[in-house]
Design an enzyme around this catalytic site. Structure first.
Site, short mmCIF file in Angstrom:
data_model
loop_
_atom_site.label_atom_id
_atom_site.label_comp_id
_atom_site.label_asym_id
_atom_site.label_seq_id
_atom_site.Cartn_x
_atom_site.Cartn_y
_atom_site.Cartn_z
N PHE A 1 -6.94 1.28 -2.22
CA PHE A 1 -5.58 1.20 -1.73
C PHE A 1 -5.00 -0.21 -1.89
CE2 PHE A 1 -7.66 4.35 1.24
CZ PHE A 1 -7.34 5.42 0.43
N TRP B 1 2.16 4.47 0.62
CA TRP B 1 1.46 3.19 0.55
C TRP B 1 -0.03 3.38 0.26
CZ3 TRP B 1 -2.59 1.11 3.36
CH2 TRP B 1 -2.81 -0.27 3.19
N HIS B 2 -0.60 4.45 0.81
CA HIS B 2 -2.03 4.64 0.68
C HIS B 2 -2.46 5.05 -0.73
CE1 HIS B 2 -2.35 4.45 5.10
NE2 HIS B 2 -3.62 4.18 4.87
N GLY B 3 -1.59 5.64 -1.50
CA GLY B 3 -2.04 6.00 -2.83
C GLY B 3 -1.06 6.87 -3.59
N THR C 1 4.22 5.40 4.76
CA THR C 1 2.82 5.12 5.06
C THR C 1 1.90 5.92 4.14
OG1 THR C 1 3.38 4.71 7.38
CG2 THR C 1 1.07 5.13 6.88
#
Length: 462
Positions: free
Chosen positions: A462, A314-316, A311
């Site tokens: 994102f 995934w955001h950056g 997670t």
């Protein structure tokens, strides 16, 4: 293109509504696909080709996978996952990978990727959810390309979600039409979301920038992270409301992505309320396939950490996002297996207060450019720097923004919803109170847009 853009509000959306109304039913889906591609290409003229190619590739591969038996299906699914995630890695993490590698090896600068395709994290997860469901035989691969292409490219959810299951999207397509009820409801959602973005979120963004420019007291650190905590909620929730509103006009119901997350009384409760579609995606397609909580305590803890590390990633492409994911993974494990027994005995208000402190610490990592900067910020928050509690600069900024903070905190609670319900019960006056309230919000949004306060959505990165 952003929803708050004047060209979209006063030209593209009205043109689409008119064209949709006069277009024969069998061509309506094609019209919406073309509109979605124009919307995306307006802000991303180069990577529109990538979106189209990925849509075609995954459509063909899903049909091919459906025809195969279980073992071959698995190999095809692995190929699909590898190709899609490779593209995500290449565009989103390649620069970061080069930067980290440059500490060890000389890497020429011209290899850098200048930009990342807008919304690639969201539409690739949309595509992968479809592929997983076809593989599990929860759904049949869509044979009608236009229907599948509309699912992938539908512009309200394309760039920032919510991430929607194919079966939930498809069953609404036969209902696509415009009527007065859905037009009013959709425009109401859109206007509320627009106000949340251009008035609340963008005003709070200014407060966050002002505090960061002069972190000269402990109070300034807390004021800054409070502003960011509210900003990121209204920024993302504002987009979601606008996306839901536009979709409602066309009889398409998107998922509600937020459910008053800042009234949560535990971190677990917070993640049932925040970015709901992403949490469900990781639960259904990562956590449960890894074994969930069915294979013992150690496996469950491992699965939770894997999910939260992914997670964060995934955001950056930054160590701060990975740290943010690890932070929440550890926090949720601690809460679930150790703290829950204590938590059940504490007053609700204390549980809420402790939860908000944990959430705000998380946003420190999320908003920082580096881990060292995040820890510097935390030191300022928790009296580990020799700073006054308050000073003149802090009081000046607080005096200028206290009203927007109070409005934001009230709006982030169910209180506004209860007020709306009370108004709706006033049958003698609701016919004028509701449209008058929406008109005032609309004028407020336009006022702030004209004033030049509008900023890009945070989650565009994102």
């Amino acid at each position: 293109m952003a929803f708050q853009n004047y060209i979209f509000i006063f030209f593209l959306l009205p043109c689409l509504l008119i064209l949709y109304t006069i277009t024969p039913k069998k061509y309506k889906s094609i019209l919406l696909i073309v509109a979605s591609l124009i919307f995306y290409a307006w802000g991303e003229p180069v990577y529109i080709i990538l979106l189209i190619l990925l849509t075609i590739f995954n459509y063909i591969m899903a049909l091919y996978m459906q025809k195969k038996q279980d073992r071959k299906r698995k190999y095809i699914l692995v190929e699909i996952i590898v190709i899609n995630l490779f593209l995500l890695f290449y565009f989103k993490y390649y620069n970061f990978f080069l930067q980290e590698l440059s500490h060890i090896l000389p890497i020429p600068k011209h290899n850098d990727i200048s930009s990342m395709p807008l919304g690639i994290s969201f539409y690739l997860f949309t595509i992968l959810s479809y592929q997983f469901d076809v593989y599990r035989r929860h759904i049949n691969a869509e044979s009608h390309f236009i229907t599948y292409a509309l699912y992938v490219t539908w512009f309200p959810k394309l760039i920032m979600g919510p991430i929607m299951r194919y079966e939930d999207f498809k069953k609404q397509l036969p209902l696509m039409k415009i009527d007065r009820k859905h037009l009013e409801s959709g425009l109401t959602y859109f206007i509320i979301g627009l106000v949340q973005k251009v008035w609340i979120a963008d005003s709070l963004s200014i407060v966050f920038s002002q505090t960061n420019a002069s972190l000269s007291s402990t109070g300034m650190f807390w004021l800054g992270i409070l502003a960011y905590t509210l900003q990121i909620y209204f920024d993302f929730q504002g987009y979601t409301q606008m996306a839901i509103g536009i979709s409602k006009i066309f009889h398409i119901q998107l998922y509600e992505n937020f459910h008053y997350p800042y009234i949560a009384t535990s971190v677990t409760d917070f993640w049932r309320r925040w970015h709901i579609s992403l949490s469900l995606w990781f639960r259904d397609y990562v956590y449960i396939p890894l074994g969930g909580n069915r294979k013992g305590l150690c496996i469950q803890i491992r699965n939770l950490m894997i999910v939260w590390m992914l997670t964060g990633i995934w955001h950056g492409a930054n160590w701060t996002f990975l740290s943010w994911g690890i932070y929440y993974g550890c926090l949720l494990i601690f809460e679930k297996f150790l703290w829950s027994h204590v938590q059940s005995k504490l007053p609700v208000i204390l549980n809420w207060f402790l939860t908000m402190i944990c959430i705000m610490i998380g946003w420190v990592f999320f908003s920082s450019e580096s881990i060292s900067q995040a820890f510097q910020y935390l030191q300022g928050m928790f009296f580990l720097k020799q700073l006054p509690l308050m000073n003149e600069e802090f009081l000046f900024i607080l005096h200028s923004c206290w009203w927007i903070l109070i409005i934001a905190m009230i709006w982030a609670s169910p209180l506004f919803h209860y007020i709306g319900r009370l108004v709706s019960k006033q049958k003698d006056y609701v016919w004028i109170l509701k449209p008058l309230g929406i008109l005032c919000l609309w004028l407020l949004a336009l006022l702030y847009s004209v004033g030049g306060h509008v900023q890009s959505f945070l989650y565009f990165q994102f």
